[in-house]
Design a protein around this motif. Structure first.
Motif, PDB file in Angstrom:
ATOM      1  N   ALA A  31     -22.110  43.154  79.754  1.00 12.55           N
ATOM      2  CA  ALA A  31     -22.659  42.739  81.045  1.00 12.55           C
ATOM      3  C   ALA A  31     -23.707  43.727  81.546  1.00 12.55           C
ATOM      4  O   ALA A  31     -24.648  43.349  82.257  1.00 12.55           O
ATOM      5  CB  ALA A  31     -21.530  42.611  82.062  1.00 12.55           C
ATOM      6  N   ASN A  32     -23.568  44.986  81.167  1.00  5.25           N
ATOM      7  CA  ASN A  32     -24.553  46.005  81.530  1.00  5.25           C
ATOM      8  C   ASN A  32     -25.859  45.780  80.784  1.00  5.25           C
ATOM      9  O   ASN A  32     -26.938  46.111  81.278  1.00  5.25           O
ATOM     10  CB  ASN A  32     -23.991  47.389  81.223  1.00  5.25           C
ATOM     11  CG  ASN A  32     -24.788  48.494  81.884  1.00  5.25           C
ATOM     12  OD1 ASN A  32     -25.458  48.277  82.895  1.00  5.25           O
ATOM     13  ND2 ASN A  32     -24.734  49.695  81.317  1.00  5.25           N
ATOM     14  N   LEU A  72     -25.724  39.307  83.097  1.00  8.40           N
ATOM     15  CA  LEU A  72     -25.211  37.982  83.424  1.00  8.40           C
ATOM     16  C   LEU A  72     -23.949  38.097  84.281  1.00  8.40           C
ATOM     17  O   LEU A  72     -23.231  39.097  84.194  1.00  8.40           O
ATOM     18  CB  LEU A  72     -24.912  37.201  82.132  1.00  8.40           C
ATOM     19  CG  LEU A  72     -26.143  36.790  81.322  1.00  8.40           C
ATOM     20  CD1 LEU A  72     -25.736  36.275  79.950  1.00  8.40           C
ATOM     21  CD2 LEU A  72     -26.947  35.733  82.069  1.00  8.40           C
ATOM     22  N   PRO A  73     -23.646  37.079  85.088  1.00  7.31           N
ATOM     23  CA  PRO A  73     -22.483  37.163  85.992  1.00  7.31           C
ATOM     24  C   PRO A  73     -21.159  37.072  85.245  1.00  7.31           C
ATOM     25  O   PRO A  73     -20.956  36.182  84.409  1.00  7.31           O
ATOM     26  CB  PRO A  73     -22.672  35.960  86.915  1.00  7.31           C
ATOM     27  CG  PRO A  73     -23.502  34.994  86.129  1.00  7.31           C
ATOM     28  CD  PRO A  73     -24.413  35.838  85.280  1.00  7.31           C
ATOM     29  N   VAL A  74     -20.239  37.989  85.538  1.00 10.23           N
ATOM     30  CA  VAL A  74     -18.926  38.057  84.900  1.00 10.23           C
ATOM     31  C   VAL A  74     -17.848  38.154  85.974  1.00 10.23           C
ATOM     32  O   VAL A  74     -17.970  38.959  86.903  1.00 10.23           O
ATOM     33  CB  VAL A  74     -18.826  39.269  83.945  1.00 10.23           C
ATOM     34  CG1 VAL A  74     -17.394  39.438  83.428  1.00 10.23           C
ATOM     35  CG2 VAL A  74     -19.801  39.124  82.789  1.00 10.23           C
ATOM     36  N   ILE A  75     -16.822  37.330  85.831  1.00 14.16           N
ATOM     37  CA  ILE A  75     -15.667  37.389  86.727  1.00 14.16           C
ATOM     38  C   ILE A  75     -14.446  37.764  85.890  1.00 14.16           C
ATOM     39  O   ILE A  75     -14.133  37.108  84.897  1.00 14.16           O
ATOM     40  CB  ILE A  75     -15.414  36.036  87.419  1.00 14.16           C
ATOM     41  CG1 ILE A  75     -16.633  35.620  88.243  1.00 14.16           C
ATOM     42  CG2 ILE A  75     -14.154  36.106  88.282  1.00 14.16           C
ATOM     43  CD1 ILE A  75     -16.966  36.557  89.385  1.00 14.16           C
ATOM     44  N   ASN A  96     -23.458  45.113  89.684  1.00  9.74           N
ATOM     45  CA  ASN A  96     -23.299  44.140  90.761  1.00  9.74           C
ATOM     46  C   ASN A  96     -23.044  42.733  90.236  1.00  9.74           C
ATOM     47  O   ASN A  96     -22.636  41.852  91.002  1.00  9.74           O
ATOM     48  CB  ASN A  96     -24.556  44.144  91.643  1.00  9.74           C
ATOM     49  CG  ASN A  96     -24.768  45.483  92.333  1.00  9.74           C
ATOM     50  OD1 ASN A  96     -23.804  46.114  92.759  1.00  9.74           O
ATOM     51  ND2 ASN A  96     -26.011  45.931  92.418  1.00  9.74           N
ATOM     52  N   ASN A  97     -23.276  42.531  88.941  1.00  9.67           N
ATOM     53  CA  ASN A  97     -23.058  41.210  88.331  1.00  9.67           C
ATOM     54  C   ASN A  97     -21.623  41.015  87.855  1.00  9.67           C
ATOM     55  O   ASN A  97     -21.273  39.933  87.369  1.00  9.67           O
ATOM     56  CB  ASN A  97     -24.016  41.010  87.150  1.00  9.67           C
ATOM     57  CG  ASN A  97     -23.918  42.109  86.102  1.00  9.67           C
ATOM     58  OD1 ASN A  97     -23.884  43.295  86.451  1.00  9.67           O
ATOM     59  ND2 ASN A  97     -23.867  41.744  84.834  1.00  9.67           N
ATOM     60  N   VAL A  98     -20.786  42.035  87.998  1.00 11.36           N
ATOM     61  CA  VAL A  98     -19.382  41.949  87.566  1.00 11.36           C
ATOM     62  C   VAL A  98     -18.468  42.066  88.773  1.00 11.36           C
ATOM     63  O   VAL A  98     -18.635  42.973  89.604  1.00 11.36           O
ATOM     64  CB  VAL A  98     -19.034  43.056  86.552  1.00 11.36           C
ATOM     65  CG1 VAL A  98     -17.561  42.958  86.150  1.00 11.36           C
ATOM     66  CG2 VAL A  98     -19.930  42.950  85.326  1.00 11.36           C
TER      67      VAL A  98
END
Length: 365
Positions: free
Chosen positions: A213-214, A218-221, A242-244
């Motif tokens: 993700a770094n 992309l967005p990760v939940i 900020n995307n995680v």
């Protein structure tokens, strides 16, 4: 036919994936006329009926390395096994292996082999003679995937008595109307994210997901809690990801809602401690493509590379990132893989198939 099930816990006492698997065997075969009893350990003595079968809980006296024991358990095991036609164990559970030494003569036995012992290597050495005696003694050994049967040193020793029955989940047990929760989470975290659901354990490979993700932003939940949470939070803070988002433990309604909102399910487990992965079946049930690491266990059986998703080399954050980017850039491919996953779920991982497989195995013993 009377079946006695032996394991350290069971549903509804606790609610993990294996507990659910035992539940589905008992629930399904009870409807077919089998008489099921689960003998387990807990914090107090109990004896009750649940979903058409009996649960006997014995209060544990002590616990070593998550392996509980009770002297009363031996007495109750001898009593119940005399009344039963087949004794069904789960591996690994050393206490269960010990109980097998008290089996009445000529009792039919089988064990569902869930995982090799990977982390507790010192315990494995001490336990080896008992394990050897147990696996030699049982009549049948059930592996949850061909991959695991082919790669486990233990299972290869006993290949002549190994049967393959993949795990399953019961779609009817999942919440149906979650529209309110979908809107709640859509407003809170958006949609089209890459989802992970599970306990945050060392073998889940989540640090590689954060590294991926770094790279791709992309967005990760990540939904769930566990011993690795602090480490994950520190990484996210250090790299300003900020995307995680770590959203903690979620209930069943929220889990279903998150699957509906997600783009794909990510399962980066990198060690053989991850023997199957029930959460993969949930992703396929909701027609979501999967990105997983190929570790030669049941996860590689569930997720077919370039059919139901993408499999990558374990511990390779670049490959994981590339797979996420590929699905992000090709919505049609993502949708196609999700549809293929649902077809695979229907053919291999439904509760009806699971129940039928165990019923047929019981009949042959």
């Amino acid at each position: 036919m009377k079946i006695l099930h032996i394991y350290r816990t069971c549903y509804p006492e606790t609610k993990g994936g294996l507990e659910q698997a035992i539940r589905f065997i008992c629930k399904g075969t009870s409807k077919l006329g089998y008489h099921n009893t689960i003998l387990t350990l807990g914090n107090e003595n109990k004896d009750y009926l649940f979903e058409g079968y009996r649960i006997v809980v014995i209060k544990k006296d002590f616990e070593i390395s998550s392996n509980g024991f009770s002297f009363k358990l031996i007495k109750e095991f001898i009593k119940l096994s005399k009344e039963s036609d087949i004794i069904h164990f789960q591996y690994p559970w050393p206490t269960g292996d010990l109980l097998s030494q008290f089996l009445p003569k000529d009792k039919k036995t089988l064990v569902s082999y869930q995982s090799d012992i990977v982390k507790q290597k010192w315990l494995k050495k001490l336990y080896a003679p008992l394990e050897y005696s147990f696996l030699n003694k049982v009549d049948k050994i059930v592996a949850s995937s061909p991959q695991y049967a082919d790669t486990s040193k233990n299972l290869k020793k006993y290949k002549d008595k190994v049967e393959i029955i993949p795990l399953a989940i019961d779609e009817e047990s999942y919440p149906k109307d979650v529209s309110n929760r979908i809107e709640y989470w859509r407003n809170k975290i958006g949609s089209d994210f890459y989802l992970f659901v599970g306990v945050l354990r060392y073998y889940k490979g989540l640090k590689y997901l954060l590294e991926a993700a770094n790279i791709n932003k992309l967005p990760v939940i990540i939904a769930g809690d566990g011993p690795e949470r602090t480490n994950l939070e520190q990484y996210i803070k250090k790299h300003c990801l900020n995307n995680v988002k770590l959203i903690g433990f979620i209930n069943e309604e929220d889990k279903v809602a998150l699957h509906h909102l997600s783009k794909a399910f990510v399962f980066p487990s990198h060690l053989r401690s991850e023997a199957f992965g029930i959460s993969l079946l949930e992703a396929q049930m909701y027609s979501r493509p999967i990105i997983s690491a190929d570790i030669g266990t049941g996860s590689s059986y569930v997720n077919q590379n370039n059919v139901t998703g993408i499999t990558v080399i374990p511990e390779d954050e670049k490959a994981l990132s590339d797979a996420m980017i590929k699905l992000n850039l090709d919505p049609k491919l993502s949708k196609k893989m999700g549809i293929n996953g649902r077809k695979r779920f229907d053919s291999l991982f439904s509760i009806n198939r699971y129940t039928k497989s165990y019923s047929e195995l019981y009949k042959t013993m």
